[in-house]
Design an enzyme around this catalytic site. Structure first.
Site, PDB file in Angstrom:
ATOM      1  N   TYR A  92     -19.811   7.288  -6.389  1.00 42.23           N
ATOM      2  CA  TYR A  92     -19.275   8.573  -6.476  1.00 42.23           C
ATOM      3  C   TYR A  92     -19.580   9.091  -7.882  1.00 42.23           C
ATOM      4  CZ  TYR A  92     -15.571  10.853  -3.845  1.00 42.23           C
ATOM      5  OH  TYR A  92     -14.610  11.717  -3.040  1.00 42.23           O
ATOM      6  N   ASN A  97       1.285   8.780   0.746  1.00 44.48           N
ATOM      7  CA  ASN A  97       2.085   9.827   0.625  1.00 44.48           C
ATOM      8  C   ASN A  97       3.442   9.921   1.340  1.00 44.48           C
ATOM      9  OD1 ASN A  97       0.433  11.450  -1.502  1.00 44.48           O
ATOM     10  ND2 ASN A  97      -1.048  11.079   0.309  1.00 44.48           N
ATOM     11  N   THR A  98       3.178   9.130   2.567  1.00 40.64           N
ATOM     12  CA  THR A  98       4.375   9.227   3.512  1.00 40.64           C
ATOM     13  C   THR A  98       5.044   7.990   3.637  1.00 40.64           C
ATOM     14  OG1 THR A  98       3.264  11.009   4.997  1.00 40.64           O
ATOM     15  CG2 THR A  98       4.949   9.733   5.777  1.00 40.64           C
ATOM     16  N   ASN A  99       4.420   6.834   3.556  1.00 38.39           N
ATOM     17  CA  ASN A  99       4.987   5.420   3.810  1.00 38.39           C
ATOM     18  C   ASN A  99       4.512   4.522   2.797  1.00 38.39           C
ATOM     19  OD1 ASN A  99       6.779   5.842   6.247  1.00 38.39           O
ATOM     20  ND2 ASN A  99       4.875   6.242   7.243  1.00 38.39           N
ATOM     21  N   VAL A 138       3.317   0.645   2.946  1.00 37.83           N
ATOM     22  CA  VAL A 138       3.356  -0.307   3.847  1.00 37.83           C
ATOM     23  C   VAL A 138       3.319  -1.734   3.244  1.00 37.83           C
ATOM     24  CG1 VAL A 138       1.917  -1.352   5.650  1.00 37.83           C
ATOM     25  CG2 VAL A 138       1.937   1.158   5.282  1.00 37.83           C
ATOM     26  N   ASP A 147       0.976  -1.007   0.094  1.00 32.34           N
ATOM     27  CA  ASP A 147      -0.031   0.063  -0.116  1.00 32.34           C
ATOM     28  C   ASP A 147       1.050   1.332  -0.119  1.00 32.34           C
ATOM     29  OD1 ASP A 147      -2.087   1.997   0.417  1.00 32.34           O
ATOM     30  OD2 ASP A 147      -1.786   1.779   2.537  1.00 32.34           O
ATOM     31  N   ALA A 159      -7.278   4.762  -4.235  1.00 32.35           N
ATOM     32  CA  ALA A 159      -7.383   3.388  -4.298  1.00 32.35           C
ATOM     33  C   ALA A 159      -7.439   2.977  -2.738  1.00 32.35           C
ATOM     34  CB  ALA A 159      -6.156   2.894  -4.779  1.00 32.35           C
ATOM     35  N   ASP A 160      -6.720   3.656  -1.807  1.00 36.55           N
ATOM     36  CA  ASP A 160      -6.813   3.265  -0.582  1.00 36.55           C
ATOM     37  C   ASP A 160      -8.077   2.940   0.116  1.00 36.55           C
ATOM     38  OD1 ASP A 160      -6.904   6.053  -0.791  1.00 36.55           O
ATOM     39  OD2 ASP A 160      -5.532   6.120   1.221  1.00 36.55           O
ATOM     40  N   ARG A 161      -9.061   4.283  -0.239  1.00 30.12           N
ATOM     41  CA  ARG A 161     -10.422   4.267   0.259  1.00 30.12           C
ATOM     42  C   ARG A 161     -11.263   3.072  -0.046  1.00 30.12           C
ATOM     43  NH1 ARG A 161     -12.483  10.090  -0.998  1.00 30.12           N
ATOM     44  NH2 ARG A 161     -13.854   9.964   0.929  1.00 30.12           N
TER      45      ARG A 161
END
Length: 259
Positions: free
Chosen positions: A100, A9-11, A13, A6, A108-110
């Site tokens: 939506y 923006n920061t990491n 995972v 995953d 994609a994360d959502r």
């Protein structure tokens, strides 16, 4: 074994599943300048350190909200694992009906979180993901993704305060025991943390009202992401923390698409 990634923006995972069991979870910093080889070396080191043989990995699935790292990540998987990864996006089966205005614009994360939560709970849901941005998503009992809200993450909110107020120091984001504080650091911690908890509870209460008005009934509220534990300690609306929700969603989507 299944390798799930995953990219946020920061990491980034990373997770390794053996069947339905998550046997490894670790993180790399997201860096658009990093090459496929640099990512590959880092990933192989992490696997070796945890006694996982790359040859045992039979499938890979990726979700990303950072388009400019995807070439390096996909190339890394093909070069070092000899596997064509599944990339969450249009054309990938999720079992979720996205309501939506433009389904392709949903992160994609959502969607991955919605897939996992629906598979785990099969009830009306509010999903809160405390990442670089904090996202709120509403999912119906039958698996319709209704939409939600997006807010600056708690770290972004804190950083804005440090950067725009010259005399205020950078602080650790912890919950002080009181809101009426006697020093600047504790006062900032109280304002940021308790203020964020208030935001969470108010937004969730409004989402609940709208879902109930749609005939969904009272939704179950789950939280994930780095600050889920901190916020849930004081929140009046969060029912459960699921720290590996996104990784679980990737596993479920892989199972739906591996044939």
């Amino acid at each position: 074994m299944l390798f799930v990634l995953d990219a946020g923006n920061t990491n980034i995972v990373l997770g390794i599943y053996k069947g339905k069991e998550l046997v490894l979870e670790c993180r790399l910093g997201t860096d658009a300048k990093r090459t496929a080889d640099e990512y590959g070396i880092q990933v192989l080191k992490l696997l070796s350190h945890n006694n996982i043989d790359p040859k045992d990995i039979e499938g890979v699935i990726i979700s990303s909200v950072v388009p400019n790292i995807m070439y390096s990540i996909e190339h890394m998987i093909r070069k070092y694992f000899k596997i064509d990864p599944i990339v969450v996006g249009p054309g990938v089966k999720t079992g979720i009906n996205i309501k939506y205005d433009n389904p392709k614009s949903v992160g994609a994360d959502r969607i991955v979180n919605a897939v996992a939560a629906h598979a785990l709970f099969e009830k009306p849901l509010v999903i809160i993901d405390f990442g670089t941005a904090t996202t709120y998503c509403a999912v119906t009992k039958k698996g319709d993704y209704l939409g939600g809200a997006i807010c600056p993450g708690i770290k972004i909110s804190a950083a804005a305060l440090f950067e725009k107020a010259a005399k205020l120091p950078r602080i650790e984001l912890i919950k002080p025991p009181h809101v009426i504080c006697k020093n600047t650091v504790s006062s900032m911690q109280a304002g940021i943390v308790y203020g964020y908890i208030g935001q969470v509870d108010y937004i969730v209460s409004k989402i609940k009202e709208e879902m109930i008005a749609l005939g969904e009934g009272e939704p179950y509220v789950i939280a994930t992401g780095g600050f889920a534990g901190l916020i849930s300690e004081e929140s009046k609306t969060i029912d459960e923390v699921c720290p590996f929700l996104t990784l679980e969603g990737l596993r479920v989507i892989y199972e739906k698409n591996k044939e």
